[in-house]
Each structure stands twice: as structure tokens, then as C-alpha cells.
Design a protein around this motif. Structure first.
Motif, PDB file in Angstrom:
ATOM      1  N   GLU A   1      40.223  29.849  44.679  1.00  0.00           N
ATOM      2  CA  GLU A   1      40.281  31.585  44.501  1.00  0.00           C
ATOM      3  C   GLU A   1      39.332  31.559  46.153  1.00  0.00           C
ATOM      4  O   GLU A   1      38.241  30.585  46.482  1.00  0.00           O
ATOM      5  CB  GLU A   1      39.393  31.771  43.527  1.00  0.00           C
ATOM      6  CG  GLU A   1      39.362  31.706  42.075  1.00  0.00           C
ATOM      7  CD  GLU A   1      39.089  30.024  41.485  1.00  0.00           C
ATOM      8  OE1 GLU A   1      38.816  29.905  40.497  1.00  0.00           O
ATOM      9  OE2 GLU A   1      38.594  29.176  42.514  1.00  0.00           O
TER      10      GLU A   1
ATOM     11  N   GLY B   1      35.395  36.485  46.700  1.00  0.00           N
ATOM     12  CA  GLY B   1      34.270  36.950  46.410  1.00  0.00           C
ATOM     13  C   GLY B   1      33.413  37.321  47.236  1.00  0.00           C
ATOM     14  O   GLY B   1      33.170  36.909  48.649  1.00  0.00           O
TER      15      GLY B   1
ATOM     16  N   LEU C   1      40.124  40.180  44.733  1.00  0.00           N
ATOM     17  CA  LEU C   1      40.520  38.369  44.915  1.00  0.00           C
ATOM     18  C   LEU C   1      41.260  37.549  45.162  1.00  0.00           C
ATOM     19  O   LEU C   1      42.814  37.950  44.462  1.00  0.00           O
ATOM     20  CB  LEU C   1      39.103  37.878  43.280  1.00  0.00           C
ATOM     21  CG  LEU C   1      37.972  38.227  43.159  1.00  0.00           C
ATOM     22  CD1 LEU C   1      37.913  37.597  41.885  1.00  0.00           C
ATOM     23  CD2 LEU C   1      37.331  38.022  44.211  1.00  0.00           C
TER      24      LEU C   1
ATOM     25  N   TRP D   1      42.960  36.098  35.887  1.00  0.00           N
ATOM     26  CA  TRP D   1      41.386  35.938  36.298  1.00  0.00           C
ATOM     27  C   TRP D   1      40.675  35.985  34.749  1.00  0.00           C
ATOM     28  O   TRP D   1      40.994  36.685  33.856  1.00  0.00           O
ATOM     29  CB  TRP D   1      41.179  37.258  36.318  1.00  0.00           C
ATOM     30  CG  TRP D   1      42.341  37.272  37.260  1.00  0.00           C
ATOM     31  CD1 TRP D   1      43.539  37.395  38.221  1.00  0.00           C
ATOM     32  CD2 TRP D   1      41.298  36.250  39.424  1.00  0.00           C
ATOM     33  NE1 TRP D   1      43.574  37.825  39.688  1.00  0.00           N
ATOM     34  CE2 TRP D   1      42.743  36.047  40.331  1.00  0.00           C
ATOM     35  CE3 TRP D   1      40.405  35.841  39.374  1.00  0.00           C
ATOM     36  CZ2 TRP D   1      42.302  36.303  41.449  1.00  0.00           C
ATOM     37  CZ3 TRP D   1      40.497  34.776  40.791  1.00  0.00           C
ATOM     38  CH2 TRP D   1      41.296  35.146  41.995  1.00  0.00           C
TER      39      TRP D   1
ATOM     40  N   ARG E   1      36.294  35.616  34.237  1.00  0.00           N
ATOM     41  CA  ARG E   1      34.536  35.482  34.607  1.00  0.00           C
ATOM     42  C   ARG E   1      33.765  35.234  33.568  1.00  0.00           C
ATOM     43  O   ARG E   1      34.182  35.763  32.212  1.00  0.00           O
ATOM     44  CB  ARG E   1      34.492  37.026  35.127  1.00  0.00           C
ATOM     45  CG  ARG E   1      34.055  38.077  34.247  1.00  0.00           C
ATOM     46  CD  ARG E   1      34.106  39.807  34.562  1.00  0.00           C
ATOM     47  NE  ARG E   1      33.956  40.292  33.460  1.00  0.00           N
ATOM     48  CZ  ARG E   1      33.761  41.642  33.854  1.00  0.00           C
ATOM     49  NH1 ARG E   1      33.458  42.226  34.993  1.00  0.00           N
ATOM     50  NH2 ARG E   1      33.787  43.057  32.785  1.00  0.00           N
TER      51      ARG E   1
ATOM     52  N   ARG F   1      32.335  32.631  29.092  1.00  0.00           N
ATOM     53  CA  ARG F   1      33.532  32.822  29.747  1.00  0.00           C
ATOM     54  C   ARG F   1      34.571  33.868  28.915  1.00  0.00           C
ATOM     55  O   ARG F   1      34.793  33.569  28.528  1.00  0.00           O
ATOM     56  CB  ARG F   1      34.528  31.678  30.577  1.00  0.00           C
ATOM     57  CG  ARG F   1      35.562  31.925  31.107  1.00  0.00           C
ATOM     58  CD  ARG F   1      35.789  30.173  31.998  1.00  0.00           C
ATOM     59  NE  ARG F   1      34.941  29.810  32.510  1.00  0.00           N
ATOM     60  CZ  ARG F   1      35.522  28.767  33.390  1.00  0.00           C
ATOM     61  NH1 ARG F   1      35.856  28.469  33.730  1.00  0.00           N
ATOM     62  NH2 ARG F   1      33.852  27.994  34.222  1.00  0.00           N
TER      63      ARG F   1
ATOM     64  N   ASP G   1      30.305  43.736  36.086  1.00  0.00           N
ATOM     65  CA  ASP G   1      30.931  42.981  36.943  1.00  0.00           C
ATOM     66  C   ASP G   1      30.268  42.218  37.320  1.00  0.00           C
ATOM     67  O   ASP G   1      30.998  40.991  37.730  1.00  0.00           O
ATOM     68  CB  ASP G   1      32.252  44.186  37.632  1.00  0.00           C
ATOM     69  CG  ASP G   1      32.517  45.295  36.778  1.00  0.00           C
ATOM     70  OD1 ASP G   1      32.612  46.087  37.604  1.00  0.00           O
ATOM     71  OD2 ASP G   1      33.343  44.969  35.881  1.00  0.00           O
TER      72      ASP G   1
ATOM     73  N   TYR H   1      34.224  34.866  39.351  1.00  0.00           N
ATOM     74  CA  TYR H   1      35.379  34.842  38.502  1.00  0.00           C
ATOM     75  C   TYR H   1      36.164  33.795  38.771  1.00  0.00           C
ATOM     76  O   TYR H   1      36.188  32.947  39.915  1.00  0.00           O
ATOM     77  CB  TYR H   1      36.096  36.083  39.673  1.00  0.00           C
ATOM     78  CG  TYR H   1      35.507  37.588  39.358  1.00  0.00           C
ATOM     79  CD1 TYR H   1      33.738  37.110  38.980  1.00  0.00           C
ATOM     80  CD2 TYR H   1      36.023  38.367  38.461  1.00  0.00           C
ATOM     81  CE1 TYR H   1      33.558  38.303  38.782  1.00  0.00           C
ATOM     82  CE2 TYR H   1      35.922  39.471  37.816  1.00  0.00           C
ATOM     83  CZ  TYR H   1      34.659  39.642  37.860  1.00  0.00           C
ATOM     84  OH  TYR H   1      33.642  40.787  37.511  1.00  0.00           O
ATOM     85  N   TYR H   2      36.509  33.376  38.230  1.00  0.00           N
ATOM     86  CA  TYR H   2      37.989  31.904  37.889  1.00  0.00           C
ATOM     87  C   TYR H   2      39.303  32.224  37.870  1.00  0.00           C
ATOM     88  O   TYR H   2      39.658  32.846  37.424  1.00  0.00           O
ATOM     89  CB  TYR H   2      37.553  31.264  37.005  1.00  0.00           C
ATOM     90  CG  TYR H   2      36.424  30.682  37.237  1.00  0.00           C
ATOM     91  CD1 TYR H   2      35.308  31.309  36.298  1.00  0.00           C
ATOM     92  CD2 TYR H   2      35.631  29.164  37.746  1.00  0.00           C
ATOM     93  CE1 TYR H   2      34.102  31.097  36.138  1.00  0.00           C
ATOM     94  CE2 TYR H   2      34.747  28.756  37.720  1.00  0.00           C
ATOM     95  CZ  TYR H   2      33.562  30.083  36.940  1.00  0.00           C
ATOM     96  OH  TYR H   2      32.714  28.980  36.943  1.00  0.00           O
ATOM     97  N   CYS H   3      40.169  31.733  38.411  1.00  0.00           N
ATOM     98  CA  CYS H   3      41.907  31.691  38.347  1.00  0.00           C
ATOM     99  C   CYS H   3      42.427  30.675  37.355  1.00  0.00           C
ATOM    100  O   CYS H   3      41.399  29.526  37.222  1.00  0.00           O
ATOM    101  CB  CYS H   3      42.999  32.272  39.672  1.00  0.00           C
ATOM    102  SG  CYS H   3      42.489  31.135  40.537  1.00  0.00           S
TER     103      CYS H   3
ATOM    104  N   GLY I   1      35.936  28.899  41.101  1.00  0.00           N
ATOM    105  CA  GLY I   1      35.601  29.774  40.931  1.00  0.00           C
ATOM    106  C   GLY I   1      35.143  30.505  42.263  1.00  0.00           C
ATOM    107  O   GLY I   1      34.874  29.729  43.255  1.00  0.00           O
TER     108      GLY I   1
ATOM    109  N   GLN J   1      32.091  33.225  43.391  1.00  0.00           N
ATOM    110  CA  GLN J   1      31.109  35.090  42.939  1.00  0.00           C
ATOM    111  C   GLN J   1      31.039  35.741  43.634  1.00  0.00           C
ATOM    112  O   GLN J   1      31.598  36.037  44.414  1.00  0.00           O
ATOM    113  CB  GLN J   1      30.095  34.044  43.631  1.00  0.00           C
ATOM    114  CG  GLN J   1      28.506  34.498  42.957  1.00  0.00           C
ATOM    115  CD  GLN J   1      29.010  34.962  41.612  1.00  0.00           C
ATOM    116  OE1 GLN J   1      28.710  33.808  40.929  1.00  0.00           O
ATOM    117  NE2 GLN J   1      28.007  35.835  40.921  1.00  0.00           N
TER     118      GLN J   1
END
Length: 126
Positions: free
Chosen positions: A6, A9, A20, A36, A38, A45, A90, A94-96, A119, A121
Motif C-alpha cells: 500500500e 496514506g 490510496l 481494503w 482498516r 480490523r 476514518d 489501511y490494509y489491502c 498497511g 496510516q
């Protein structure tokens, strides 16, 4: 072994936008779902958006529907998350993630995804 990474951020103010990106090798290895997720401070998560790599069918969590848009560029092996009208809630890592099981439809369930990025941020504050 798939790889996901990712980027994009950062820190923004409420109401601003951020995009992102996630370079994902699943696009070179076959079909599946990419999504995605988060994780905010002290929270579980959660899945917020998903798209299948072939048909581009999307699904969103209620918390981001209408504000976030997931998209992909298969030729660039890249997944995107356009985030508009960001709110302090929000704020999260954040992860894919990729689901290579070729299930009939893509889910927002964390347990369904077997490959994860490290991830990026996102912080939303005044």
C-alpha cells in the motif's frame, strides 16, 4: 506467494480527500477478490470495500458507502481507494488484501482474505 504493498496514506483535515494505492501481484496470477480493510485505534480490523479482479463488482461497508470508491487498473496491477469527505473516525491503518479462493462473490470478511499488505496510516484531524 502473492505480494501487496500500500501507499498514499497521510494526514488530512476533515472534509478532505485522499487516494490510496495498492500494488498487488494477484493481477498477474489469476482471478480473485481484492479489498481494503482498516483498523482504528482500539478497534477490530474491518472490511470497507472489495472488488473482484475480473468482473469489477464492488461492495462497500455502510460506514464508507457514498464517500469511498474502490477501483482497479489490472494493467498496472494496482488497486485504488478514493476517499472523499474524510472524517476523524476514518483515522486508521489501511490494509489491502487478496482472496485467492475464487469464491462466487467477494466478501468483506477478514477471514476470507489470505494475503495482506503491511498497511498505510491515514489520520484525519483538525
Amino acid at each position: 506467494q502473492l505480494h501487496l504493498k500500500e501507499s498514499g496514506g497521510g494526514s488530512v483535515q476533515p472534509g478532505e480527500s485522499l487516494t490510496l494505492s495498492c500494488v498487488a501481484s494477484i493481477y498477474s496470477h489469476g482471478s480473485g477478490c481484492v479489498g481494503w480493510f482498516r483498523q482504528g485505534p482500539g478497534k477490530e480490523r474491518e472490511g470497507i470495500a472489495t472488488i473482484d479482479t475480473i468482473g469489477s463488482k464492488t461492495s462497500y461497508a455502510d460506514s464508507v458507502k457514498g464517500r469511498f470508491t474502490i477501483s482497479q487498473d489490472n494493467a498496472k496491477n494496482t488497486l485504488y481507494l478514493q476517499m472523499n469527505n474524510l472524517k476523524p473516525e476514518d483515522t486508521a491503518m489501511y490494509y489491502c488484501a487478496a482472496d485467492t479462493s475464487r469464491r462466487y462473490y467477494c466478501t468483506l470478511g477478514r477471514a476470507d482474505y489470505n494475503y495482506w499488505g503491511q498497511g498505510t496510516q491515514v489520520t484525519v484531524s483538525i
